[in-house]
Write an enzyme that holds these catalytic residues in place. Sequence first.
Site, mmCIF file in Angstrom:
data_model
loop_
_atom_site.group_PDB
_atom_site.id
_atom_site.type_symbol
_atom_site.label_atom_id
_atom_site.label_comp_id
_atom_site.label_asym_id
_atom_site.label_seq_id
_atom_site.Cartn_x
_atom_site.Cartn_y
_atom_site.Cartn_z
ATOM 1 N N LEU A 1 0.845 -1.181 0.000
ATOM 2 C CA LEU A 1 0.000 0.000 0.000
ATOM 3 C C LEU A 1 0.896 1.251 0.000
ATOM 4 O O LEU A 1 1.873 1.307 0.737
ATOM 5 C CB LEU A 1 -0.866 -0.022 1.265
ATOM 6 N N GLY A 2 0.557 2.216 -0.834
ATOM 7 C CA GLY A 2 1.384 3.426 -0.923
ATOM 8 C C GLY A 2 2.089 3.521 -2.262
ATOM 9 O O GLY A 2 2.461 4.612 -2.704
ATOM 10 N N LYS B 1 13.199 12.150 -1.559
ATOM 11 C CA LYS B 1 13.281 13.408 -0.804
ATOM 12 C C LYS B 1 14.075 13.217 0.490
ATOM 13 O O LYS B 1 14.733 14.145 0.958
ATOM 14 C CB LYS B 1 11.886 13.959 -0.485
ATOM 15 N N THR C 1 -3.113 1.510 -11.752
ATOM 16 C CA THR C 1 -1.929 0.646 -11.658
ATOM 17 C C THR C 1 -0.593 1.380 -11.794
ATOM 18 O O THR C 1 0.458 0.747 -11.836
ATOM 19 C CB THR C 1 -2.028 -0.499 -12.686
ATOM 20 N N GLY D 1 19.032 11.639 -18.930
ATOM 21 C CA GLY D 1 17.744 12.303 -18.739
ATOM 22 C C GLY D 1 17.880 13.464 -17.771
ATOM 23 O O GLY D 1 18.332 13.282 -16.633
ATOM 24 N N VAL E 1 12.925 15.756 -14.083
ATOM 25 C CA VAL E 1 12.848 15.828 -12.615
ATOM 26 C C VAL E 1 13.702 14.750 -11.949
ATOM 27 O O VAL E 1 14.546 15.046 -11.096
ATOM 28 C CB VAL E 1 11.374 15.704 -12.150
ATOM 29 N N ASP F 1 -0.985 7.822 -12.850
ATOM 30 C CA ASP F 1 0.034 7.827 -13.907
ATOM 31 C C ASP F 1 -0.373 7.095 -15.184
ATOM 32 O O ASP F 1 0.285 7.247 -16.205
ATOM 33 C CB ASP F 1 1.338 7.202 -13.380
ATOM 34 N N ALA G 1 2.401 12.263 -7.866
ATOM 35 C CA ALA G 1 1.641 11.550 -6.834
ATOM 36 C C ALA G 1 0.423 12.355 -6.394
ATOM 37 O O ALA G 1 -0.663 11.813 -6.226
ATOM 38 C CB ALA G 1 2.538 11.272 -5.635
ATOM 39 N N HIS H 1 7.922 38.950 7.584
ATOM 40 C CA HIS H 1 9.320 39.308 7.313
ATOM 41 C C HIS H 1 10.203 38.776 8.429
ATOM 42 O O HIS H 1 9.844 38.897 9.597
ATOM 43 C CB HIS H 1 9.444 40.841 7.245
#
Length: 457
Positions: free
Chosen positions: A39-40, A52, A139, A175, A178, A302, A310, A434
């Site tokens: 899951l995920g 990340k 999928t 490539g 990203v 996707d 995501a 600020h």
Amino acid sequence: MTDAGPDLVILGGGSGGYAAAFRAAELGLSVVLVEKDKLGGTCLHRGCIPTKALLHAAEVADTAREGEQFGVKTTLEGIDIAGVHKYKDAVVSRLYKGLQGLAKAHKVTIVEGTGTFVGGTTVEVEGQRYTGKNVILATGSYSRTLPGLELGGRIIASDDALTLDYIPEKVVVLGGGVIGVEFASVWASFGVDVTIVEALPRLVPNEDEFASKQLERAFRRRKIAFKTGVKFTGAKQDENGVSVSLESGETLEADLLLVAVGRGPNTAGHGYEEAGVRMERGFVLTDERLRTNLPNVYAVGDIVPGLQLAHRGFAQGIFVAEELAGLEPRVIEEAGIPRVTYSHPEVASVGLTESAAKEKYGTGVTTFTYDLAGNGKSQILKTSGAVKLIKAPDGPVVGLHLVGDRVGELIGEAQLIYNWEAFPEDVAPLIHAHPTQTEALGEAHLALAGKPLHVHS
């Protein structure tokens, strides 16, 4: 054997699938979610979250290396790659546990195994059939490669790069999108000699040209080499390394070749075409309400043409769940989805690029670029970069493009400006704390509204 028939059967438990499952369950629908792995999906286990985490470890390495410039005596002793993986895996593990808990709390039935869509509203998992009132295909995607370029050995995809148990000396990244620039950024921070090869004329080619130029300038300063507008022609590997050939006749030698040429839709072998789902180049085609050509069959994430993000899949999953519950949700506008590249520096954008805006609105488009050199917090962080705004003729701001460390955190306000069709005059009176980097957005809108303060006209 046939299941009693839930309201919704979902094939795939990534960002799109699980979001649809949880939202549908909240709205009182019974849900069966089929997932062959964990899951995920890619995002949690092999994508956004682990990459990340690596990028944050890279930032810590840079901070240690550069402490002197802040008057702090730090040195970088080295990278403990096992320790980096331990940290990364712990983050993933905590989030995964949380997700499993949510599935339980929402009373979503999770079916583990490889599912096939067999037509109608039925999904088959290892001989067992689940027929729902509706089906969502979710999928996801896989790491693509180029024709004739076999993955294996020293030629790796991003999935393999995330689990490397050593730090290579020299890497070629194929490539400059990203995924390519994020891994190049991590490795450069870890002391690796990196060269990016991109067939298109610039890095992050889907972004505004301004963003590409800013990123390229920063990468030059970081000694990250890149070759743009040059095609890859082949790669050979042996036990000592990999040789990468380019159309220019040049050969690059490295320890590893990372293939980061994008992600393809994971639709083969799931029965879609056989069941009559309308497809194009492997993608599932839908209308704006994410319906396929088959009744009661939807697709999200996707596998649907568009941005492979995501949070797009997540939003689409929620959209379909609300659609099925009769809430008539508002159609998701693709240009209103924020996009972030988490390299050092970051690139963040929402809305149209300048060229797309000119194509849509003609020559009356105006732009303004605010340099982060005028932003106090950016100077404290020692980051360079800029904010670029694009405004429609006599209209709202239709594009916001940001480059600099941590600008991904500014995209929340930027997406509100774009999605609420704000004029510069609407944003100019808003007070930004600020010193923060959000002031850069405020100053840029002040200037575009004809009230430049810290800007020489």
